[in-house]
Design an enzyme around this catalytic site. Structure first.
Site, short mmCIF file in Angstrom:
data_model
loop_
_atom_site.label_atom_id
_atom_site.label_comp_id
_atom_site.label_asym_id
_atom_site.label_seq_id
_atom_site.Cartn_x
_atom_site.Cartn_y
_atom_site.Cartn_z
N LYS A 106 -3.96 -13.23 0.61
CA LYS A 106 -3.40 -12.76 1.88
C LYS A 106 -3.87 -11.34 2.13
CE LYS A 106 1.10 -11.82 2.43
NZ LYS A 106 1.10 -10.39 2.85
N ASP A 144 2.40 -7.64 -2.67
CA ASP A 144 2.31 -6.23 -3.06
C ASP A 144 3.64 -5.52 -2.83
OD1 ASP A 144 2.20 -6.09 -0.29
OD2 ASP A 144 0.28 -5.04 -0.20
N SER A 145 4.63 -6.25 -2.29
CA SER A 145 6.01 -5.77 -2.26
C SER A 145 6.51 -5.46 -3.65
CB SER A 145 6.91 -6.81 -1.59
OG SER A 145 6.71 -8.10 -2.16
N ASP A 178 -1.43 -11.26 -2.67
CA ASP A 178 -1.76 -10.20 -1.73
C ASP A 178 -3.00 -9.42 -2.17
OD1 ASP A 178 -0.05 -10.33 0.43
OD2 ASP A 178 1.49 -9.08 -0.48
N GLU A 182 -3.98 -8.11 5.30
CA GLU A 182 -3.34 -7.63 6.53
C GLU A 182 -4.38 -7.17 7.54
OE1 GLU A 182 -0.47 -4.62 5.60
OE2 GLU A 182 0.54 -5.83 4.07
N GLU A 215 5.10 -11.03 10.72
CA GLU A 215 6.27 -10.27 10.27
C GLU A 215 6.80 -9.40 11.39
OE1 GLU A 215 7.78 -7.13 6.81
OE2 GLU A 215 5.77 -8.03 6.68
#
Length: 265
Positions: A113, A46-47, A85, A115, A182
């Site tokens: 993925k 999602d970057s 993501d 978070e 991270e």
């Protein structure tokens, strides 16, 4: 790439002591370039909100946008494992999590993925039951940037470090296949990697994790923002993208990247 990467093959690499590599990819062209060079895992991150769309964070990225980019990467992929993501506010409940993950898997992802920490355990187990592999992103989680008050190193005090170790064990035991760390101290990343029974991928987490990941635009010197401490611009020493990517792969496997200057204490 001569063979297709799977969750099982990457876990075997880790068990055999071989590091593996991950880079972000957002389109078919980069997917073909990176995977054919030998990058074992591609992250449709999602970057893309920041490096593709010009957003100030990852938060505006939608599920539909992640599906679109996952489909594009899948078309160009040459055997890498594709990790997509789950975007902000798309996995708050188990039902919502399964719905989002299902869309990304149908778009071509091999793993999703998300978070968070141990609050994800129920959803992780549910995804595992449905045949959806997962990677849990811990430490600096960009979707929580407003909660953190900025992009800051996480886990520096003893209580926070122990909590992260405990939560990493919890998500692994719940069925997570990978963990991504991270911006955590290198010593904490080493402790987590040694503690959990699944591969650990690092970004700004030292050299002792099982794998490394960078944003492809950063390691190829294509972004205009100030590079984070943990990034190495491989285009400074190489004349084309292919040789830069090969150098990244070689240095991760030789454990010369990340070096001390890329780590946090």
């Amino acid at each position: 790439m001569t063979k297709t990467m799977t969750v099982a093959s990457l876990k075997k690499m880790t068990a055999d002591g071989e590091k593996f590599t991950m880079l972000t990819a957002y389109d078919a062209t980069f997917a073909q370039l990176l995977s054919s060079a030998g990058v074992e895992t591609l992250l449709i991150g999602d970057s893309l909100g920041m490096v593709i769309q010009g957003q100030h964070s990852t938060l505006p990225v939608s599920v539909d946008e992640m599906v679109y980019h996952t489909q594009a990467v899948a078309r160009g992929n040459q055997g890498a494992l594709l990790v997509a993501d789950m975007p902000f506010n798309s996995y708050g409940t188990t039902e919502q999590c399964l719905a989002t993950a299902g869309k990304l898997m149908q778009a071509g992802a091999h793993m999703v993925k998300l978070e968070g920490g141990d609050w994800l355990c129920e959803s992780i187990t549910a995804m595992s039951r449905m045949g959806i592999p997962s990677c849990v992103h811990m430490g600096l989680t960009p979707q929580s940037v407003n909660k953190f008050g900025g992009y800051k190193v996480q886990g520096r005090d003893n209580d926070a470090a122990q909590s992260m170790i405990d939560q990493a064990l919890a998500v692994a035991n719940a069925g997570a296949d990978f963990i991504l760390l991270e911006c955590v101290p290198a010593s904490l990343a080493k402790a987590i990697t040694e503690a959990v029974p699944v591969p650990v991928i690092g970004i700004g987490a030292g050299k002792d994790t099982d794998a490394q990941v960078l944003v492809c635009y950063d390691m190829l010197g294509l972004t205009q923002h100030r590079m984070p401490k943990f990034v190495k611009n491989y285009m400074l020493e190489h004349h084309n993208y292919q040789s830069a990517v090969k150098a990244y792969i070689d240095e991760v496997k030789a454990q010369t990247f990340p070096a001390a200057e890329h780590e946090f204490d």
